[in-house]
Design a protein around this motif. Structure first.
Motif, PDB file in Angstrom:
ATOM      1  N   PRO A  20     -13.361  27.460  11.533  1.00 12.22           N
ATOM      2  CA  PRO A  20     -12.515  26.782  10.521  1.00 12.22           C
ATOM      3  C   PRO A  20     -11.172  26.837  11.019  1.00 12.22           C
ATOM      4  O   PRO A  20     -10.429  27.944  11.586  1.00 12.22           O
ATOM      5  N   GLY A  21     -10.432  25.733  11.240  1.00 12.42           N
ATOM      6  CA  GLY A  21      -8.931  25.560  11.704  1.00 12.42           C
ATOM      7  C   GLY A  21      -8.901  25.409  13.290  1.00 12.42           C
ATOM      8  O   GLY A  21      -7.724  25.098  13.650  1.00 12.42           O
ATOM      9  N   ASP A  22     -10.064  25.436  14.016  1.00 13.56           N
ATOM     10  CA  ASP A  22      -9.887  25.281  15.127  1.00 13.56           C
ATOM     11  C   ASP A  22     -10.178  23.822  15.573  1.00 13.56           C
ATOM     12  O   ASP A  22     -10.595  23.077  14.595  1.00 13.56           O
ATOM     13  N   THR A  23      -9.859  23.420  16.757  1.00 11.82           N
ATOM     14  CA  THR A  23     -10.327  21.795  17.319  1.00 11.82           C
ATOM     15  C   THR A  23     -11.637  21.474  17.078  1.00 11.82           C
ATOM     16  O   THR A  23     -12.448  21.905  17.797  1.00 11.82           O
ATOM     17  N   PRO A  24     -11.925  20.532  16.339  1.00 17.80           N
ATOM     18  CA  PRO A  24     -13.413  20.009  16.328  1.00 17.80           C
ATOM     19  C   PRO A  24     -13.766  19.137  17.660  1.00 17.80           C
ATOM     20  O   PRO A  24     -12.783  18.842  18.481  1.00 17.80           O
ATOM     21  N   PHE A  25     -15.052  19.147  18.011  1.00 18.96           N
ATOM     22  CA  PHE A  25     -15.455  18.206  18.976  1.00 18.96           C
ATOM     23  C   PHE A  25     -15.372  16.864  18.830  1.00 18.96           C
ATOM     24  O   PHE A  25     -15.611  16.515  17.626  1.00 18.96           O
ATOM     25  N   SER A  26     -14.894  15.977  19.753  1.00 17.29           N
ATOM     26  CA  SER A  26     -15.045  14.582  19.641  1.00 17.29           C
ATOM     27  C   SER A  26     -15.233  13.951  21.033  1.00 17.29           C
ATOM     28  O   SER A  26     -14.667  14.569  21.942  1.00 17.29           O
ATOM     29  N   TYR A  27     -15.753  12.839  21.039  1.00 16.60           N
ATOM     30  CA  TYR A  27     -15.980  11.910  22.153  1.00 16.60           C
ATOM     31  C   TYR A  27     -15.708  10.588  21.808  1.00 16.60           C
ATOM     32  O   TYR A  27     -16.290  10.123  20.807  1.00 16.60           O
ATOM     33  N   ASP A  28     -15.004   9.995  22.476  1.00 21.66           N
ATOM     34  CA  ASP A  28     -14.774   8.376  22.534  1.00 21.66           C
ATOM     35  C   ASP A  28     -14.461   7.930  23.745  1.00 21.66           C
ATOM     36  O   ASP A  28     -14.250   8.439  24.784  1.00 21.66           O
ATOM     37  N   LEU A  29     -14.668   6.331  23.706  1.00 19.96           N
ATOM     38  CA  LEU A  29     -14.251   5.695  25.215  1.00 19.96           C
ATOM     39  C   LEU A  29     -12.712   5.608  25.156  1.00 19.96           C
ATOM     40  O   LEU A  29     -12.318   4.903  24.260  1.00 19.96           O
ATOM     41  N   SER A  30     -12.140   6.006  26.071  1.00 25.03           N
ATOM     42  CA  SER A  30     -10.931   5.605  26.412  1.00 25.03           C
ATOM     43  C   SER A  30     -10.556   4.061  26.742  1.00 25.03           C
ATOM     44  O   SER A  30      -9.627   3.492  26.381  1.00 25.03           O
ATOM     45  N   PHE A  31     -11.850   3.832  27.733  1.00 21.85           N
ATOM     46  CA  PHE A  31     -11.606   2.381  28.189  1.00 21.85           C
ATOM     47  C   PHE A  31     -13.133   2.092  28.230  1.00 21.85           C
ATOM     48  O   PHE A  31     -14.053   2.583  28.595  1.00 21.85           O
ATOM     49  N   THR A  32     -13.543   0.653  27.803  1.00 21.87           N
ATOM     50  CA  THR A  32     -14.787   0.201  27.611  1.00 21.87           C
ATOM     51  C   THR A  32     -14.919  -0.631  29.016  1.00 21.87           C
ATOM     52  O   THR A  32     -14.018  -1.082  29.838  1.00 21.87           O
ATOM     53  N   LYS A  33     -16.230  -0.910  29.225  1.00 23.91           N
ATOM     54  CA  LYS A  33     -16.532  -1.864  30.683  1.00 23.91           C
ATOM     55  C   LYS A  33     -15.930  -3.031  30.316  1.00 23.91           C
ATOM     56  O   LYS A  33     -15.571  -3.696  31.341  1.00 23.91           O
ATOM     57  N   LYS A  34     -15.823  -3.636  29.220  1.00 20.44           N
ATOM     58  CA  LYS A  34     -15.275  -4.888  28.914  1.00 20.44           C
ATOM     59  C   LYS A  34     -13.840  -4.852  29.138  1.00 20.44           C
ATOM     60  O   LYS A  34     -13.532  -5.921  29.688  1.00 20.44           O
ATOM     61  N   GLU A  35     -13.285  -4.077  28.925  1.00 18.24           N
ATOM     62  CA  GLU A  35     -11.799  -3.823  29.250  1.00 18.24           C
ATOM     63  C   GLU A  35     -11.485  -3.675  30.795  1.00 18.24           C
ATOM     64  O   GLU A  35     -10.623  -4.373  31.420  1.00 18.24           O
TER      65      GLU A  35
END
Length: 221
Positions: A20-35
């Motif tokens: 609680p209060g700490d940084t949760p995990f997240s994953y996302d694409l900074s750049f896609t293959k399309k880009e």
């Protein structure tokens, strides 16, 4: 036939519980293959103490070792899994009932079922007197299937400090639901993060063979 490796790591995803209060995990694409027209490029954001991870002594002692200071041999080698889920408290007295000689590393199954998506309200109570006992047994690492070896609201971190004083390193948030008690080979290598107080790990076990070369009876079905 060589025994298969057993994954005892919590999967990292946006459902995984965090302090609680700490940084949760997240994953996302900074750049896609399309880009980029060539590749997908992902990024993660996380606390170093989310999911299956190693605590460096620097986590609870500002003058102590960081992750890069630790000998990698601590995190590779023989480990003994024991089931202590029927206890509410684990100290030297309780562990005297278990064979610990030549264990080298000790993994405690404290939960009947792990729930990586739910942060627990409490965890099994470990006693600081485990430090001297484990040192006497030449154990260099202890692993638990909960977020901390101390009570979740602890400020003194007495168990962490006891383990550190007795040269015992800490692996937290492993999953042992599917692992029978017995002896295994453990690999739980931290990432080489300079100056870090901890690190995520991919922790895996493989049953040890008996002297005749047969697989140990404690094989994951």
């Amino acid at each position: 036939m060589t025994a298969k490796w057993i994954d005892i790591s919590q999967p990292l995803n946006e459902r995984i519980a965090h302090w609680p209060g700490d940084t949760p995990f997240s994953y996302d694409l900074s750049f896609t293959k399309k880009e980029t027209r060539s590749v997908n490029i992902g990024r993660i954001t996380t606390s170093l103490h989310t999911g299956t991870h190693i605590d460096a002594p620097f986590h609870f002692e500002s003058s102590a070792q960081t992750i890069l200071d630790l000998d990698l041999s601590i995190f590779i080698g023989k480990a003994r899994v024991i089931d202590v889920s029927h206890f509410r408290k684990i100290g030297a007295e309780q562990l005297q009932a278990f064979p610990l000689d030549k264990a080298e590393r000790l993994l405690l199954k404290t939960l009947p079922i792990s729930k990586p998506d739910t942060f627990p309200e409490e965890v099994i109570q470990l006693d600081p007197d485990l430090g001297p006992l484990l040192k006497e047994k030449n154990i260099c690492l202890i692993g638990v299937d909960v977020p901390s070896v101390d009570a979740l609201d602890s400020k003194e971190m007495a168990v962490h400090h006891s383990f550190h004083q007795h040269h015992i390193h800490i692996l937290e948030n492993i999953i042992l639901d599917h692992v029978p008690p017995g002896d295994y080979e453990l690999i739980a290598l931290p990432l080489p993060i300079e100056g870090a107080d901890g690190s995520p790990v991919r922790a895996v076990l493989r049953p040890l063979a008996d002297p005749l070369g047969k697989e140990d009876v404690h094989v994951n079905p």
